[in-house]
Each structure stands twice: as C-alpha cells, then as structure tokens.
Design an enzyme around this catalytic site. Structure first.
Site, PDB file in Angstrom:
ATOM      1  N   LYS A  87       0.631   4.489   7.033  1.00 25.52           N
ATOM      2  CA  LYS A  87      -0.068   5.263   6.016  1.00 25.52           C
ATOM      3  C   LYS A  87       0.298   6.742   6.142  1.00 25.52           C
ATOM      4  O   LYS A  87       0.828   7.193   7.159  1.00 25.52           O
ATOM      5  CB  LYS A  87      -1.586   5.125   6.172  1.00 25.52           C
ATOM      6  CG  LYS A  87      -2.142   3.736   5.931  1.00 25.52           C
ATOM      7  CD  LYS A  87      -2.060   3.323   4.482  1.00 25.52           C
ATOM      8  CE  LYS A  87      -2.750   1.990   4.228  1.00 25.52           C
ATOM      9  NZ  LYS A  87      -2.069   0.863   4.890  1.00 25.52           N
ATOM     10  N   SER A  94       0.799  -1.226   0.000  1.00 28.68           N
ATOM     11  CA  SER A  94       0.000   0.000   0.000  1.00 28.68           C
ATOM     12  C   SER A  94       0.831   1.275   0.000  1.00 28.68           C
ATOM     13  O   SER A  94       0.288   2.364  -0.164  1.00 28.68           O
ATOM     14  CB  SER A  94      -0.952   0.015   1.208  1.00 28.68           C
ATOM     15  OG  SER A  94      -0.223   0.081   2.416  1.00 28.68           O
TER      16      SER A  94
END
Length: 215
Positions: A166, A123
C-alpha cells in the site's frame, strides 16, 4: 521508465529484422508469449532467460541491460543476482523465510532489490500494479510518507497477520495505508499503533515487472 527484459528482446528482434513468429521459433515458444514478453506482461525465470540468451547468441547482459558485445567488452560480464520470489503464503511470517520462496528471479546487481513479491488483489491498479504482477522490493524498516511499501500488519497472532502492499503514511502513532484503485470497495486503512494492531515496514517497492512465466 526503467527498461525491462521485453524491451531489449523487442529491440534485438527488430535489429535482426525478424517477425515475432520467427523469434518464437528460435526460443521454442509461441508468438503469443513473445508478444507478452515484448509488452512486459511476462518476466522469464532465471533458467529461461539464460536459455534465451544462448539461443539468440547474445550475452545475458544484453537481455538484462541492452549491452551489446561490441559496446564495452568489460561490461559483458555484468553481474546478476538471483533474488527470491515469495507469494501470499508469506503473509504473517517473515517474507524472507526460506520455506516461503516460490522461485528465483533475475535482478541486475545494480537494481538494489532484495526480493520479489507476487501481488494478490486489485487494490493498487491505480499505479499499474495488477493481480499476479511482481513487485521488486528493497528491504528497509522505514519509508517516506507517500511511498509504496510492503508492510506487515501484525495483530499478535501469526495466523491472522498479513503482508500487504500500500501507499504508506505515518503521523505520530497513526499509520494510514492507502490503496490506489478505482474500485470503491478498497478503503484507506487507519491504524493506531499500540492498540492491539501494529504495522511494520518490511521494504520499499522499487519497481514493477510483469507476471513471471517459465517460458
């Protein structure tokens, strides 16, 4: 860009007019491993780094910061610290919990990091963080919007809570966790705090290193 173990190893090899195979023979490893080190695709464990310094007859400070013995003798005793490497087994639990430590890795005292985390998934490939890579993290409870953070997504159940890496944004009670990937399956996650799911910043990602290997 911060220089890493592999950069100093390559410099030393070139200074000594050695091939990668000759260096591999001295280190007791393969040419392929040396190549991965020099391209910062691998990071040695603490014990291996110490062994390499001894085999090459240089202070460990050289392989960590490029300090030659003749440059500044006082700095040859550069302080290093061992920091815990934790993996995905830490998801849902305090990342620093002793039972979740996989191994120990070397950091310079000046790096101001507290632990390393092995990344799982793709990701964050857009910023060069790939599956299996190590991120070095400084523990802190907040980060600025847009910074890359390790966060705990907590739904109140330890078995289903998770740790993730993230890009972090917060606007009031709304938290956005943004992936950095060309994979369209990764979507930005929006979390409204206080509605059954909460987000706790565990630390800021300071820098990335390659995959860790014993030798």
């Amino acid at each position: 860009m911060k220089k890493q173990f592999g950069d100093y190893l390559r410099t030393l090899r070139i200074e000594r007019d050695m091939t990668q195979q000759e260096l591999a023979d001295i280190l007791g490893t393969s040419k392929q491993v040396v190549s991965k080190y020099e391209n910062n695709l691998r990071t040695p464990k603490v014990t291996a780094a110490v062994e390499y310094a001894k085999a090459l007859k240089v202070p460990l400070s050289y392989l960590l910061r490029g300090i030659h013995p003749t440059d500044n003798p006082e700095e040859n005793t550069v302080q290093i610290k061992k920091i815990p490497l934790v993996g995905q087994t830490a998801a849902g639990w305090p990342i620093s919990a002793e039972e979740h430590i996989e191994d120990w890795v070397i950091a310079d005292e000046g790096d101001n990091v507290d632990y390393a985390l092995r990344v799982k998934g793709d990701s964050m490939t857009g910023v060069g963080i790939y599956d299996g890579d190590l991120i070095f993290v400084r523990k802190q409870p907040t980060v600025n919007n847009g910074e890359i953070a390790v966060v705990i997504i907590d739904d109140g159940h330890p078995d289903t809570s998770e740790a993730t890496c993230k890009r972090f944004y917060q606007y009031g009670k709304t938290v956005l966790l943004r992936p950095e990937s060309h994979n369209p399956s990764h979507k930005e996650q929006e979390i409204i705090l206080g509605k059954g799911i909460n987000v706790r910043v565990h630390g800021k990602v300071i820098f990335l290193k390659g995959r860790i290997e014993g030798r």
